[in-house]
Design a protein around this motif. Structure first.
Motif, PDB file in Angstrom:
ATOM      1  N   ARG A 115     -16.317  38.563  -2.299  1.00 55.82           N
ATOM      2  CA  ARG A 115     -15.624  39.468  -1.387  1.00 55.82           C
ATOM      3  C   ARG A 115     -16.201  40.884  -1.527  1.00 55.82           C
ATOM      4  O   ARG A 115     -16.339  41.412  -2.618  1.00 55.82           O
ATOM      5  N   GLY A 116     -16.548  41.489  -0.396  1.00 55.07           N
ATOM      6  CA  GLY A 116     -17.055  42.847  -0.421  1.00 55.07           C
ATOM      7  C   GLY A 116     -18.502  42.977  -0.860  1.00 55.07           C
ATOM      8  O   GLY A 116     -18.953  44.083  -1.163  1.00 55.07           O
ATOM      9  N   LEU A 117     -19.236  41.882  -0.908  1.00 53.28           N
ATOM     10  CA  LEU A 117     -20.638  41.957  -1.330  1.00 53.28           C
ATOM     11  C   LEU A 117     -21.447  42.857  -0.396  1.00 53.28           C
ATOM     12  O   LEU A 117     -22.369  43.552  -0.833  1.00 53.28           O
TER      13      LEU A 117
ATOM     14  N   ARG B  91     -24.124  45.406  -1.834  1.00 53.54           N
ATOM     15  CA  ARG B  91     -25.529  45.015  -1.643  1.00 53.54           C
ATOM     16  C   ARG B  91     -25.679  44.434  -0.245  1.00 53.54           C
ATOM     17  O   ARG B  91     -25.577  43.214  -0.048  1.00 53.54           O
ATOM     18  N   PRO B  92     -25.895  45.279   0.752  1.00 52.47           N
ATOM     19  CA  PRO B  92     -25.921  44.804   2.149  1.00 52.47           C
ATOM     20  C   PRO B  92     -26.979  43.747   2.419  1.00 52.47           C
ATOM     21  O   PRO B  92     -26.708  42.754   3.101  1.00 52.47           O
TER      22      PRO B  92
ATOM     23  N   ARG C  43     -15.593  41.346   4.061  1.00 55.48           N
ATOM     24  CA  ARG C  43     -14.257  41.904   3.939  1.00 55.48           C
ATOM     25  C   ARG C  43     -14.227  43.000   2.881  1.00 55.48           C
ATOM     26  O   ARG C  43     -14.957  42.938   1.892  1.00 55.48           O
ATOM     27  N   PRO C  44     -13.375  44.014   3.068  1.00 52.83           N
ATOM     28  CA  PRO C  44     -13.199  45.017   2.006  1.00 52.83           C
ATOM     29  C   PRO C  44     -12.734  44.357   0.726  1.00 52.83           C
ATOM     30  O   PRO C  44     -11.996  43.367   0.745  1.00 52.83           O
TER      31      PRO C  44
ATOM     32  N   GLU D 132     -13.956  51.601  -5.401  1.00 51.66           N
ATOM     33  CA  GLU D 132     -15.380  51.648  -5.098  1.00 51.66           C
ATOM     34  C   GLU D 132     -15.957  50.247  -5.232  1.00 51.66           C
ATOM     35  O   GLU D 132     -15.477  49.437  -6.027  1.00 51.66           O
ATOM     36  N   PRO D 133     -16.998  49.910  -4.451  1.00 48.58           N
ATOM     37  CA  PRO D 133     -17.613  48.584  -4.554  1.00 48.58           C
ATOM     38  C   PRO D 133     -18.107  48.299  -5.963  1.00 48.58           C
ATOM     39  O   PRO D 133     -18.621  49.181  -6.649  1.00 48.58           O
TER      40      PRO D 133
END
Length: 577
Positions: A387-389, A393-394, A459-460, A537-538
């Motif tokens: 989740r949130g990858l 790391r786009p 997803r966030p 934060e991610p």
């Protein structure tokens, strides 16, 4: 020695033909000897030797593209050979050695992170030995060489699964894998002995001719031999009902070993099945054709339903879902093999299986690479951990989404769609419309879990996250008290690279260190949220050079195949005769 006996002596060796498996086997011996002399701080050198050997083995396939080569042939009949390096062999060896190379890149990071639990020397020796046996198998054209190659590929794999020291789950996985494979081998050997008794030969082409003229009193023995041989190889392909070992074996094995088994292990099983059905027993097509068609329907259904039922918040659910997915993919791979029994051009049907196997190998190894990368920060190995990858790391998230869409057969994963259409066409051309319908239904079922995982990447990190606790087995973690799930996901295993991942490492306690850049309060909160429940934060996902190289290779390969999918069929349009 009589003149008749001298005439049966095999010819000299064509070293160009046997070069890929030979080089891999020699590299295994080099690594085994080097382990005795290299100091502990230089053990990483064995990994680079293994990667270089596998890459060289791939390059040695280039001279084999010019034409068919054969060696270990009978002087009395040069057309009867034990080793044939034709296009079919080259394609399978490409899948096997390429899969082993990417698994080796994943292994370099895994061995560094688990230096105290995975012995490097034994690991690389076993991996190269298994790859050598797997590369030998597609070239085998007699039953004896086929069984020997199958066991050389399988026996080191048992040890690889259970090699992690002090891990009860790993030992249990190795035992299940061992028992199922030994059973398969015993059944296959019994069938081969029956076939040899009625035909008097081990060579596949001779068996195919002689088994059609078996005397009436031996006809039952011949039928039993064919059935037992096919049942043994069905075990190796993880076809239902012989699939029970796959999920536990994949989740208990080190992740690079699971990735290796998902591609190379599958290629080994299907290669052996293709050789014995299409080459050795074509006259029994009315027997094995319907059986394989039924197995294909059951296998793809069981695999996809099992994958869809996986809970994303369960520990090791990422690998477990990929394991069930691989069972479903095995069902798709069985479809063209079954279709070969109903068509006048079996080579074309087999080419469809090889094309699908090439696609599956590239994108499945890519998915395992991303799981390995995420697992360095979140060692519990949940699907929810992705989740949130995209926020962290786009590029990695986009590649993972592309891999999953390829496995699902959706655009822009054109190569996956093309491969599924090819397999679907093989079923329709063979007149098995019912099997094509079953496959279409299963493709829709698979969309559920592939798209669910894909959506999770974007997803966030705080969206839908809820606190949860789970008990960590005392035998694995050294504590049995319930702990926050986020603590086990982001515990000390990520902060100290030498710790073992997940609950096995003992990092799933409330007092473990939080990942770098987080506070202890953050570690106790749900993944990706602050203690107050706000989006944090991610999470940083530490990478490594070998993982990055593996991700780049699989990503570029999947993109290239999607850009020109017709090249796959041209490359795999093989003739086995």
């Amino acid at each position: 020695m009589s003149a008749l006996a001298a005439a049966s002596v095999v010819q000299s060796v064509d070293w160009t033909a046997v070069a890929p498996p030979t080089l891999t086997a020699v590299a295994a011996l080099v690594v085994l000897v080097a382990d005795l002399f290299l100091p502990e701080q230089r053990k990483a050198l064995m990994g680079w030797i293994s990667v270089a050997a596998l890459a060289a083995g791939l390059l040695l396939l280039l001279p084999l593209l010019d034409g068919d080569r054969a060696t270990f042939c009978l002087t009395a009949d040069p057309g009867v050979c034990s080793y044939v390096a034709d296009r079919f062999t080259v394609v399978v060896q490409l899948i096997v050695l390429g899969g082993a190379l990417l698994a080796a890149l994943l292994s370099m990071t895994a061995l560094k992170d688990e230096a105290r639990r995975l012995p490097a020397g034994e690991y690389w020796f076993l991996l190269l030995s298994s790859a050598a046996g797997a590369a030998l198998l597609p070239a085998s054209r007699d039953l004896a060489t086929l069984i020997v190659a199958l066991e050389v590929a399988s026996l080191p794999a048992f040890a690889l699964v259970g090699l992690r020291h002090g891990d009860r789950r790993s030992s249990e996985a190795a035992l299940k894998f061992f028992l199922s494979s030994v059973t398969a081998t015993a059944v296959s050997l019994l069938g081969v002995s029956f076939v040899y008794a009625v035909t008097g030969s081990m060579h596949l082409t001779v068996v195919a001719e002689e088994i059609q003229h078996v005397d009436g009193q031996f006809a039952a023995l011949a039928r039993a031999g064919v059935v037992l041989t096919l049942v043994g190889f069905a075990f190796k392909t993880a076809a239902v009902p012989f699939h029970f070992w796959v999920p536990d074996t994949y989740t208990g094995a080190p992740l690079p070993v699971a990735a290796y088994l998902s591609v190379t292990g599958k290629a080994v099983g299907f290669t052996g099945l293709i050789l014995v059905t299409v080459l050795a027993f074509p006259s029994y097509a009315p027997v094995w054709g319907p059986v394989l068609a039924l197995l294909a329907a059951l296998t793809m259904t069981a695999g996809n339903v099992g994958a869809m039922r996986q809970r994303p918040d369960r520990e090791r659910s990422a690998v477990r879902l990929l394991a069930w997915s691989s069972v479903g993919q095995a069902g798709y791979l069985l479809v063209p093999v079954a279709a070969a029994a109903y068509t006048d051009e079996p080579a074309r049907a087999i080419g469809s299986t090889l094309a699908y196997a090439l696609m599956y190998a590239a994108v499945n190894l890519g998915a395992f690479t991303v799981v390995a990368l995420v697992g360095r920060a979140r060692p519990a190995g949940r699907v929810d951990d992705h989740r949130g990858l995209y926020a962290a790391r786009p590029v990695t998230a986009l590649l993972m989404a592309f891999f999953l869409l390829c496995l699902a057969g959706l655009p822009p994963g054109i190569v996956g769609l093309f491969a599924k259409v090819t397999v679907f066409g093989a079923a329709v051309e063979a007149g098995m419309g019912w099997l094509a319908v079953v496959m279409a239904v299963n493709v829709v079922i698979a969309l559920v879990y592939y798209l669910r995982w894909t959506a999770l990447l974007f997803r966030p990190t705080g969206e839908g996250a809820t606190p949860r606790t789970e008990a960590v087995p005392a035998a694995d973690a050294g504590a049995s008290a319930p702990v926050p799930a986020a603590a086990s996901v982001g515990g000390g295993g990520a902060a100290s690279g030498g710790a073992a991942p997940g609950a096995d490492a003992g990092s799933g306690t409330a007092g473990t260190a939080a990942p770098a850049g987080t506070t202890s309060a953050d570690a106790a909160a749900p993944a990706g949220t602050s203690p107050a429940g706000t989006v944090a934060e991610p999470v940083a996902f530490p990478g490594s050079a070998p993982l990055t190289v593996a991700l780049v290779i699989t990503g570029l390969l999947a993109l290239a195949l999607s850009a020109a999918p017709q090249l796959i069929l041209r490359f795999t349009g093989v003739a086995l005769f």
